[in-house]
Design a protein around this motif. Structure first.
Motif, PDB file in Angstrom:
ATOM      1  N   TRP A 163       0.831  -1.203   0.000  1.00 21.53           N
ATOM      2  CA  TRP A 163       0.000   0.000   0.000  1.00 21.53           C
ATOM      3  C   TRP A 163       0.868   1.256   0.000  1.00 21.53           C
ATOM      4  CZ3 TRP A 163      -4.770  -1.015  -1.212  1.00 21.53           C
ATOM      5  CH2 TRP A 163      -5.272  -2.269  -0.921  1.00 21.53           C
ATOM      6  N   ASN A 164       1.502   1.522  -1.133  1.00 21.37           N
ATOM      7  CA  ASN A 164       2.293   2.736  -1.296  1.00 21.37           C
ATOM      8  C   ASN A 164       2.316   3.113  -2.766  1.00 21.37           C
ATOM      9  OD1 ASN A 164       4.903   1.671  -2.571  1.00 21.37           O
ATOM     10  ND2 ASN A 164       4.714   0.371  -0.763  1.00 21.37           N
ATOM     11  N   TYR A 165       2.692   4.346  -3.025  1.00 22.81           N
ATOM     12  CA  TYR A 165       2.658   4.893  -4.381  1.00 22.81           C
ATOM     13  C   TYR A 165       3.552   4.105  -5.332  1.00 22.81           C
ATOM     14  CZ  TYR A 165       3.168   8.175  -8.229  1.00 22.81           C
ATOM     15  OH  TYR A 165       3.205   8.739  -9.478  1.00 22.81           O
ATOM     16  N   ILE A 166       4.751   3.792  -4.931  1.00 25.71           N
ATOM     17  CA  ILE A 166       5.689   3.122  -5.832  1.00 25.71           C
ATOM     18  C   ILE A 166       5.173   1.745  -6.241  1.00 25.71           C
ATOM     19  CG2 ILE A 166       8.010   2.109  -5.964  1.00 25.71           C
ATOM     20  CD1 ILE A 166       8.991   4.581  -4.426  1.00 25.71           C
ATOM     21  N   GLN A 167       4.683   0.959  -5.288  1.00 26.88           N
ATOM     22  CA  GLN A 167       4.146  -0.365  -5.623  1.00 26.88           C
ATOM     23  C   GLN A 167       2.893  -0.237  -6.491  1.00 26.88           C
ATOM     24  OE1 GLN A 167       5.572  -3.246  -5.139  1.00 26.88           O
ATOM     25  NE2 GLN A 167       7.257  -2.297  -4.049  1.00 26.88           N
ATOM     26  N   TRP A 168       2.051   0.743  -6.172  1.00 22.65           N
ATOM     27  CA  TRP A 168       0.826   0.946  -6.948  1.00 22.65           C
ATOM     28  C   TRP A 168       1.158   1.324  -8.388  1.00 22.65           C
ATOM     29  CZ3 TRP A 168      -1.295   5.590  -8.951  1.00 22.65           C
ATOM     30  CH2 TRP A 168      -2.567   5.446  -9.472  1.00 22.65           C
ATOM     31  N   VAL A 169       2.154   2.201  -8.577  1.00 18.82           N
ATOM     32  CA  VAL A 169       2.557   2.613  -9.926  1.00 18.82           C
ATOM     33  C   VAL A 169       3.087   1.421 -10.702  1.00 18.82           C
ATOM     34  CG1 VAL A 169       4.270   3.975 -11.203  1.00 18.82           C
ATOM     35  CG2 VAL A 169       2.952   5.025  -9.380  1.00 18.82           C
ATOM     36  N   ARG A 170       3.866   0.582 -10.057  1.00 22.01           N
ATOM     37  CA  ARG A 170       4.407  -0.610 -10.739  1.00 22.01           C
ATOM     38  C   ARG A 170       3.292  -1.522 -11.247  1.00 22.01           C
ATOM     39  NH1 ARG A 170       9.372  -2.423  -6.799  1.00 22.01           N
ATOM     40  NH2 ARG A 170      10.760  -0.716  -7.361  1.00 22.01           N
ATOM     41  N   ARG A 171       2.203  -1.594 -10.484  1.00 24.13           N
ATOM     42  CA  ARG A 171       1.105  -2.485 -10.876  1.00 24.13           C
ATOM     43  C   ARG A 171       0.159  -1.863 -11.899  1.00 24.13           C
ATOM     44  NH1 ARG A 171       0.701  -3.010  -5.277  1.00 24.13           N
ATOM     45  NH2 ARG A 171      -1.201  -1.773  -5.347  1.00 24.13           N
ATOM     46  N   THR A 172      -0.089  -0.559 -11.827  1.00 24.06           N
ATOM     47  CA  THR A 172      -1.213   0.012 -12.573  1.00 24.06           C
ATOM     48  C   THR A 172      -0.894   1.199 -13.464  1.00 24.06           C
ATOM     49  OG1 THR A 172      -1.797   1.492 -10.765  1.00 24.06           O
ATOM     50  CG2 THR A 172      -2.829  -0.683 -10.760  1.00 24.06           C
ATOM     51  N   TYR A 173       0.374   1.545 -13.650  1.00 25.42           N
ATOM     52  CA  TYR A 173       0.645   2.780 -14.384  1.00 25.42           C
ATOM     53  C   TYR A 173       0.140   2.731 -15.819  1.00 25.42           C
ATOM     54  CZ  TYR A 173       4.658   0.861 -16.885  1.00 25.42           C
ATOM     55  OH  TYR A 173       5.451   0.129 -17.699  1.00 25.42           O
ATOM     56  N   THR A 174       0.094   1.577 -16.459  1.00 22.41           N
ATOM     57  CA  THR A 174      -0.374   1.524 -17.844  1.00 22.41           C
ATOM     58  C   THR A 174      -1.873   1.788 -17.936  1.00 22.41           C
ATOM     59  OG1 THR A 174      -0.588  -0.877 -17.704  1.00 22.41           O
ATOM     60  CG2 THR A 174       1.455  -0.015 -18.638  1.00 22.41           C
ATOM     61  N   GLU A 175      -2.642   1.322 -16.958  1.00 18.54           N
ATOM     62  CA  GLU A 175      -4.089   1.535 -16.980  1.00 18.54           C
ATOM     63  C   GLU A 175      -4.493   2.870 -16.370  1.00 18.54           C
ATOM     64  OE1 GLU A 175      -3.044  -1.277 -14.976  1.00 18.54           O
ATOM     65  OE2 GLU A 175      -2.831  -2.533 -16.746  1.00 18.54           O
ATOM     66  N   GLU A 176      -3.708   3.379 -15.446  1.00 17.44           N
ATOM     67  CA  GLU A 176      -4.061   4.575 -14.672  1.00 17.44           C
ATOM     68  C   GLU A 176      -3.023   5.689 -14.803  1.00 17.44           C
ATOM     69  OE1 GLU A 176      -6.816   5.034 -13.011  1.00 17.44           O
ATOM     70  OE2 GLU A 176      -7.623   3.014 -13.084  1.00 17.44           O
ATOM     71  N   LEU A 177      -2.523   5.912 -16.013  1.00 15.24           N
ATOM     72  CA  LEU A 177      -1.456   6.892 -16.188  1.00 15.24           C
ATOM     73  C   LEU A 177      -1.843   8.313 -15.745  1.00 15.24           C
ATOM     74  CD1 LEU A 177       1.445   7.306 -17.048  1.00 15.24           C
ATOM     75  CD2 LEU A 177       0.624   7.701 -19.372  1.00 15.24           C
ATOM     76  N   PRO A 178      -3.012   8.837 -16.105  1.00 13.61           N
ATOM     77  CA  PRO A 178      -3.345  10.199 -15.637  1.00 13.61           C
ATOM     78  C   PRO A 178      -3.400  10.298 -14.106  1.00 13.61           C
ATOM     79  CG  PRO A 178      -4.807   9.561 -17.423  1.00 13.61           C
ATOM     80  CD  PRO A 178      -4.030   8.336 -17.029  1.00 13.61           C
ATOM     81  N   LEU A 179      -3.998   9.309 -13.456  1.00 16.55           N
ATOM     82  CA  LEU A 179      -4.071   9.318 -11.995  1.00 16.55           C
ATOM     83  C   LEU A 179      -2.681   9.141 -11.385  1.00 16.55           C
ATOM     84  CD1 LEU A 179      -5.877   9.483  -9.513  1.00 16.55           C
ATOM     85  CD2 LEU A 179      -6.191   6.995  -9.676  1.00 16.55           C
ATOM     86  N   THR A 180      -1.851   8.337 -12.017  1.00 12.34           N
ATOM     87  CA  THR A 180      -0.478   8.143 -11.558  1.00 12.34           C
ATOM     88  C   THR A 180       0.292   9.466 -11.585  1.00 12.34           C
ATOM     89  OG1 THR A 180      -0.455   5.881 -12.384  1.00 12.34           O
ATOM     90  CG2 THR A 180       1.675   6.912 -12.039  1.00 12.34           C
ATOM     91  N   VAL A 181       0.148  10.191 -12.665  1.00 11.67           N
ATOM     92  CA  VAL A 181       0.829  11.486 -12.786  1.00 11.67           C
ATOM     93  C   VAL A 181       0.278  12.471 -11.760  1.00 11.67           C
ATOM     94  CG1 VAL A 181       1.191  13.469 -14.311  1.00 11.67           C
ATOM     95  CG2 VAL A 181       1.429  11.147 -15.204  1.00 11.67           C
TER      96      VAL A 181
END
Length: 132
Positions: free
Chosen positions: A24-42
Motif C-alpha cells: 500500500w504505497n505509491y511506488i508499488q501501486w505505480v508498478r502495478r497500474t501505471y499503464t491503466e491509470e497513467l493520468p491518476l499516476t501522474v
C-alpha cells in the motif's frame, strides 16, 4: 508541541505514502497500474512531489544540508545503540524499512519545525516570523 507533532505526522504520511514495506504505497501501486491509470499516476505523483518540495525547501532553509546530515546521523547512532543492546536486529528487513521511513520523516519533521523549536529555546524570531 502539537504543531511539531502534526508536522512530523504529515511528514510520516508523506514518506509512508511514497514507499513502505507493504503493498500500500505509491511506488508499488505505480508498478502495478501505471499503464491503466497513467493520468491518476501522474496526478498523485505531482501531489507527492509538491509535498516533498514543501518539506525539503523548508528543511533546507531551516537546518540546511549539514543539519539534515546531523539529524540523520543522530537517528542512525540511536538505531546503532539499539542494535548493540539487542533491542533491534538487522535480520528483519521489514522493520529496517520502517525504521528508514521513520528516520526520513523525523528529519523532515524536524526541518519543518526547527524555526518553532529555535524560537521557543532562544526567544529569538526568524526574520520571516516578524510582522511588519
Amino acid at each position: 508541541m502539537t504543531g511539531i507533532f502534526l508536522r512530523w505526522v504529515f511528514a510520516f504520511v508523506l514518506v509512508r505514502a511514497t514507499f513502505n514495506p507493504t503493498e500500500w504505497n505509491y511506488i508499488q501501486w505505480v508498478r502495478r497500474t501505471y499503464t491503466e491509470e497513467l493520468p491518476l499516476t501522474v496526478l498523485l505523483g505531482l501531489i507527492l512531489f509538491i509535498g516533498y518540495v514543501i518539506y525539503l525547501r523548508a528543511t533546507l532553509r531551516s537546518i540546511g544540508g549539514f543539519g539534515m546530515f546531523l539529524v540523520a546521523a543522530l537517528i542512525a547512532a540511536l538505531i546503532w545503540v539499539l542494535i548493540d543492546w539487542g533491542v533491534l536486529s538487522l535480520e528483519h528487513s521489514t522493520l529496517n524499512m520502517w525504521l528508514g521511513v521513520l528516520a526520513m520523516s523525523i528529519v523532515l519533521g524536524i526541518g519543518l519545525s526547527w524555526s518553532m523549536v529555535r524560537r521557543k529555546l532562544s526567544g529569538q524570531f526568524d526574520i520571516d516570523d516578524v510582522d511588519e
